[in-house]
Design a protein around this motif. Structure first.
Motif, PDB file in Angstrom:
ATOM      1  N   GLU A   2       3.273 -16.220   3.827  1.00  0.00           N
ATOM      2  CA  GLU A   2       4.335 -15.413   4.429  1.00  0.00           C
ATOM      3  C   GLU A   2       3.732 -14.186   5.110  1.00  0.00           C
ATOM      4  OE1 GLU A   2       7.729 -15.437   2.087  1.00  0.00           O
ATOM      5  OE2 GLU A   2       8.915 -14.171   3.418  1.00  0.00           O
ATOM      6  N   ASN A   3       2.716 -13.581   4.490  1.00  0.00           N
ATOM      7  CA  ASN A   3       2.053 -12.439   5.110  1.00  0.00           C
ATOM      8  C   ASN A   3       1.452 -12.823   6.453  1.00  0.00           C
ATOM      9  OD1 ASN A   3       2.744 -10.908   2.923  1.00  0.00           O
ATOM     10  ND2 ASN A   3       0.685 -10.646   2.133  1.00  0.00           N
ATOM     11  N   ARG A   4       0.900 -14.032   6.540  1.00  0.00           N
ATOM     12  CA  ARG A   4       0.289 -14.467   7.807  1.00  0.00           C
ATOM     13  C   ARG A   4       1.353 -14.649   8.881  1.00  0.00           C
ATOM     14  NH1 ARG A   4      -3.324 -19.479   6.968  1.00  0.00           N
ATOM     15  NH2 ARG A   4      -2.865 -19.246   4.769  1.00  0.00           N
ATOM     16  N   LEU A   5       2.497 -15.160   8.458  1.00  0.00           N
ATOM     17  CA  LEU A   5       3.603 -15.337   9.406  1.00  0.00           C
ATOM     18  C   LEU A   5       4.050 -13.982   9.961  1.00  0.00           C
ATOM     19  CD1 LEU A   5       5.690 -17.289  10.632  1.00  0.00           C
ATOM     20  CD2 LEU A   5       7.117 -16.898   8.632  1.00  0.00           C
ATOM     21  N   LEU A  93       8.980  -8.907  -3.386  1.00  0.00           N
ATOM     22  CA  LEU A  93      10.215  -8.895  -2.600  1.00  0.00           C
ATOM     23  C   LEU A  93      10.699 -10.288  -2.235  1.00  0.00           C
ATOM     24  CD1 LEU A  93       9.799  -5.898  -0.144  1.00  0.00           C
ATOM     25  CD2 LEU A  93      10.473  -5.926  -2.548  1.00  0.00           C
ATOM     26  N   ARG A  94       9.792 -11.244  -2.229  1.00  0.00           N
ATOM     27  CA  ARG A  94      10.193 -12.615  -1.887  1.00  0.00           C
ATOM     28  C   ARG A  94      11.143 -13.184  -2.924  1.00  0.00           C
ATOM     29  NH1 ARG A  94       4.449 -15.288  -1.437  1.00  0.00           N
ATOM     30  NH2 ARG A  94       4.267 -13.917  -3.246  1.00  0.00           N
ATOM     31  N   HIS A  95      11.143 -12.581  -4.138  1.00  0.00           N
ATOM     32  CA  HIS A  95      11.971 -13.110  -5.213  1.00  0.00           C
ATOM     33  C   HIS A  95      13.254 -12.311  -5.419  1.00  0.00           C
ATOM     34  CE1 HIS A  95       7.757 -14.465  -6.639  1.00  0.00           C
ATOM     35  NE2 HIS A  95       8.255 -15.318  -5.780  1.00  0.00           N
ATOM     36  N   SER A 130       2.937  -7.853  -0.910  1.00  0.00           N
ATOM     37  CA  SER A 130       3.522  -9.130  -0.534  1.00  0.00           C
ATOM     38  C   SER A 130       4.729  -8.894   0.374  1.00  0.00           C
ATOM     39  CB  SER A 130       3.926  -9.845  -1.827  1.00  0.00           C
ATOM     40  OG  SER A 130       4.522 -11.063  -1.521  1.00  0.00           O
ATOM     41  N   GLY A 131       4.595  -9.248   1.638  1.00  0.00           N
ATOM     42  CA  GLY A 131       5.664  -9.053   2.603  1.00  0.00           C
ATOM     43  C   GLY A 131       6.750 -10.105   2.454  1.00  0.00           C
ATOM     44  N   ARG A 136      12.380  -8.104   6.488  1.00  0.00           N
ATOM     45  CA  ARG A 136      11.680  -7.030   7.192  1.00  0.00           C
ATOM     46  C   ARG A 136      12.593  -6.221   8.100  1.00  0.00           C
ATOM     47  NH1 ARG A 136       7.767  -9.728  11.528  1.00  0.00           N
ATOM     48  NH2 ARG A 136       9.274 -10.987  12.629  1.00  0.00           N
ATOM     49  N   THR A 137      13.714  -6.794   8.527  1.00  0.00           N
ATOM     50  CA  THR A 137      14.636  -5.979   9.321  1.00  0.00           C
ATOM     51  C   THR A 137      15.200  -4.858   8.453  1.00  0.00           C
ATOM     52  OG1 THR A 137      15.175  -7.829  10.750  1.00  0.00           O
ATOM     53  CG2 THR A 137      16.753  -6.013  10.687  1.00  0.00           C
TER      54      THR A 137
END
Ligand SMILES: [Zn+2]
Length: 244
Positions: A2-5, A93-95, A130-131, A136-137
């Motif tokens: 996800e960070n790479r994206l 944050l992904r969770h 961890s992004g 992110r908005t």
């Protein structure tokens, strides 16, 4: 992944000027040794740091470290350091779903505002670096910048919601090699952000010894870098706070 994206598809772009080397020293969580030793080392060099606080960790005693509470946050602010947000619950944050994240951020804002009221937006650091692509908005609107890891210097076109930073962590041999990042910054200016946790003669894997942190700060100053909090660095770069 996800960070790479997030790196591949930035949400917005700011231009980090390349006219002078800027260094920010930041601490996450924040252990008491970051206040007792880290803040003092920065102050001895006439500079300040950014401390990303997770209110839900306040006063926790963990193996190898204990974390500052509200009084410690107040002391940092009174001594001119920046208090940033590191979420309240310190969960990946992904969770968290969007509603839970909004509530969590509001809770941490209340925690920090009680000791250091602020009219403008704070800066943020991702728990575990961890992004979250989907959130992110919300993060970009809530915070002036969001710091991840990424082992790199911010230079030119940069996503303010996913700033790069270099970790100061064990083994000690690794820490001593980090001066090369300052050399790289002086050779090709931009904004270098370091982050770490505890400072101790026997640090956790995520910290370093006081002499090695001292060395990095002294080296950045000696090489002519502007050593600034994240907030002050943004001001110096002329990146004015845009009102949401
Ligand atoms: Zn953390």
């Amino acid at each position: 992944m996800e960070n790479r994206l997030i790196r591949a598809v930035p949400r917005e772009i700011m231009q980090v000027p390349t006219r002078e080397p800027i260094v920010s020293f930041t601490f996450d969580d924040v252990p008491a040794s970051a206040l007792d030793i880290g803040a003092a080392i920065l102050e001895a060099h006439g500079v300040r740091g950014t401390f990303y606080i997770a209110g839900g960790l306040a006063g926790n005693v963990e193996p190898g470290r204990s974390l500052i509470d509200r009084a410690g946050c107040g002391e940092l602010a009174a001594r001119g350091h920046e208090l940033g947000c590191h979420s309240f619950s310190h969960r990946d944050l992904r969770h968290l779903d969007g509603g839970a994240l909004a509530a969590d951020l509001a809770r941490n804002a209340a925690y920090l505002d009680a000791v250091d009221p602020r009219a403008s937006r704070r800066n943020f650091a991702y728990p575990y670096n961890s992004g979250s692509f989907g959130k992110r908005t919300m993060l970009g609107q809530s915070f002036r910048t969001c710091r991840a890891a990424g082992e790199g210097i911010n230079r030119g076109a940069t996503d303010p919601a996913f700033l790069r930073a270099v970790e100061i962590r064990q083994p000690q041999q690794h820490v001593l090699g980090l001066a090369r990042w300052i050399d790289a910054l002086v050779a090709d200016p931009g904004w270098l952000i370091f982050f770490t946790h505890d400072l101790s003669p026997q640090p956790t894997p995520y910290g370093c010894t006081p002499p090695s942190f001292h060395l990095l700060v002294a080296y950045a100053v000696a090489r002519g870098c502007q050593v600034l909090t994240v907030d002050a660095a943004l001001d110096r770069m002329g990146l004015r706070e845009a009102r949401p």
